[in-house]
Scaffold this motif. Structure first.
Motif, PDB file in Angstrom:
ATOM      1  N   SER A 123      -1.113  29.042 -20.735  1.00 52.53           N
ATOM      2  CA  SER A 123      -1.611  28.623 -22.029  1.00 52.53           C
ATOM      3  C   SER A 123      -2.260  29.819 -22.683  1.00 52.53           C
ATOM      4  CB  SER A 123      -2.648  27.500 -21.865  1.00 52.53           C
ATOM      5  OG  SER A 123      -3.128  27.080 -23.120  1.00 52.53           O
ATOM      6  N   SER A 124      -1.901  30.095 -23.942  1.00 55.21           N
ATOM      7  CA  SER A 124      -2.250  31.356 -24.597  1.00 55.21           C
ATOM      8  C   SER A 124      -3.734  31.628 -24.650  1.00 55.21           C
ATOM      9  CB  SER A 124      -1.700  31.336 -26.035  1.00 55.21           C
ATOM     10  OG  SER A 124      -2.151  32.450 -26.757  1.00 55.21           O
ATOM     11  N   ALA A 171       5.111  25.073 -28.986  1.00 57.43           N
ATOM     12  CA  ALA A 171       3.938  24.505 -29.656  1.00 57.43           C
ATOM     13  C   ALA A 171       4.340  23.222 -30.375  1.00 57.43           C
ATOM     14  CB  ALA A 171       3.347  25.506 -30.652  1.00 57.43           C
ATOM     15  N   VAL A 198       3.708  18.530 -19.525  1.00 56.63           N
ATOM     16  CA  VAL A 198       2.822  18.662 -20.681  1.00 56.63           C
ATOM     17  C   VAL A 198       1.700  17.638 -20.519  1.00 56.63           C
ATOM     18  CG1 VAL A 198       2.626  18.502 -23.199  1.00 56.63           C
ATOM     19  CG2 VAL A 198       4.728  19.381 -22.153  1.00 56.63           C
ATOM     20  N   TYR A 203       0.226  20.961 -26.373  1.00 65.38           N
ATOM     21  CA  TYR A 203       0.111  22.395 -26.633  1.00 65.38           C
ATOM     22  C   TYR A 203       0.402  22.671 -28.102  1.00 65.38           C
ATOM     23  CZ  TYR A 203       0.312  23.045 -21.570  1.00 65.38           C
ATOM     24  OH  TYR A 203       0.057  22.992 -20.234  1.00 65.38           O
ATOM     25  N   SER A 208      -5.895  21.031 -29.212  1.00 66.61           N
ATOM     26  CA  SER A 208      -5.346  21.881 -28.154  1.00 66.61           C
ATOM     27  C   SER A 208      -4.430  22.907 -28.819  1.00 66.61           C
ATOM     28  CB  SER A 208      -4.568  21.040 -27.137  1.00 66.61           C
ATOM     29  OG  SER A 208      -4.121  21.829 -26.049  1.00 66.61           O
ATOM     30  N   ASP A 210      -3.678  26.137 -28.473  1.00 70.27           N
ATOM     31  CA  ASP A 210      -2.926  27.199 -27.812  1.00 70.27           C
ATOM     32  C   ASP A 210      -1.512  26.758 -27.476  1.00 70.27           C
ATOM     33  OD1 ASP A 210      -5.047  28.953 -27.895  1.00 70.27           O
ATOM     34  OD2 ASP A 210      -5.780  28.412 -25.898  1.00 70.27           O
ATOM     35  N   PRO A 211      -0.513  27.584 -27.789  1.00 67.55           N
ATOM     36  CA  PRO A 211       0.856  27.262 -27.374  1.00 67.55           C
ATOM     37  C   PRO A 211       1.028  27.488 -25.880  1.00 67.55           C
ATOM     38  CG  PRO A 211       0.811  29.420 -28.400  1.00 67.55           C
ATOM     39  CD  PRO A 211      -0.578  28.853 -28.552  1.00 67.55           C
ATOM     40  N   LEU A 212       2.134  27.036 -25.355  1.00 70.55           N
ATOM     41  CA  LEU A 212       2.465  27.243 -23.949  1.00 70.55           C
ATOM     42  C   LEU A 212       3.478  28.375 -23.840  1.00 70.55           C
ATOM     43  CD1 LEU A 212       2.403  26.196 -20.949  1.00 70.55           C
ATOM     44  CD2 LEU A 212       4.428  24.858 -21.549  1.00 70.55           C
TER      45      LEU A 212
END
Length: 243
Positions: A123-124, A171, A198, A203, A208, A210-212
């Motif tokens: 996770s970013s 995302a 997920v 994400y 939430s 932050d992208p994955l």
């Protein structure tokens, strides 16, 4: 004995670096921790690297003549140097095992062939906390995908001797879901590159943000791939990326 057992102790346990009390405590911990048992099985090969390193033998009792004293001194220095080198190697291996147990991906090359990297989610985060998948994505040339229901993302790909390596950014997806990144060949052949769950928070969504980022690999050469898909376990296509 330490007051508590850490999950990261799996590295030290695999290398046999825990003292007797901590070893017994960690083995008790293993009985109720599937994650540590899984990590331990993955580290079995790393621990075996150390199997050929035996204890350094101590020199015999010093002699009482001047020549013997000099020889004894040289023996002791040699033994001390060997202990230092062995200790440095063990510490280095322990650090590597700790990194693996902590979830990082370590790429290795065996002989003349290349080995695909382990799929690893991240996770970013910014700065020093950027993971391998995110870094590879940031340094590459992303291919933007077409998503549904607000899902966005892209893929950075590279051709490897063993097939195709890819880093995915995803995302706009809400959970709970189980997803897979799939390569679809020009022949229609489908290969799962990596899979993940997920969480309910999702994400790249409000709450939430932050992208994955995920690593993945396919045995299909890049030149033979038509496109990539992110699909759910129910078969719903969330994202399509042209090759």
């Amino acid at each position: 004995m330490t007051s508590r057992v850490e999950h990261t102790d799996v590295g030290a346990y695999a290398l046999g670096l825990l003292d007797e009390d901590d070893r017994m405590a960690f083995e008790t911990h293993l009985l109720g921790c599937p994650a540590c048992r899984y990590e331990l099985s993955d580290l079995a090969g790393v621990a075996s690297v150390l199997s050929g390193i035996g204890p350094v033998e101590e020199p015999g009792p010093p002699s009482h003549d001047r020549e013997g004293d000099v020889i004894d001194l040289l023996h002791r220095k040699k033994a001390a140097d060997r202990r230092t080198r062995r200790g440095t190697f063990v510490i280095g291996m322990a650090a590597a095992v700790t990194l693996v147990a902590g979830g990082l991906t370590i790429g290795t090359q065996l002989g003349a062939g290349e080995a695909p990297q382990i799929a690893q989610g991240h996770s970013s985060h910014s700065g020093m906390n950027m993971g391998p998948a995110e870094q590879f994505y940031a340094e590459g040339q992303p291919r933007e995908g077409k998503g549904v229901d607000g899902v966005t993302g892209g893929l950075v790909v590279e051709s490897k001797g063993w097939g195709t390596h890819a880093a995915l950014k995803l995302a706009g997806v809400k959970g709970p879901l189980e997803c897979e990144l799939v390569s679809v060949g020009k022949s229609g052949e489908r290969r799962v590159m990596t899979g993940w769950s997920v969480p309910p928070a999702g994400y790249g969504v409000p709450g939430s943000p932050d992208p994955l980022y995920m690593h993945g690999g396919s045995a299909t050469p890049l030149k033979d791939i038509d496109h990539f898909e992110v699909v759910t376990s129910a078969g719903k296509k969330l994202l399509t990326i042209a090759a």
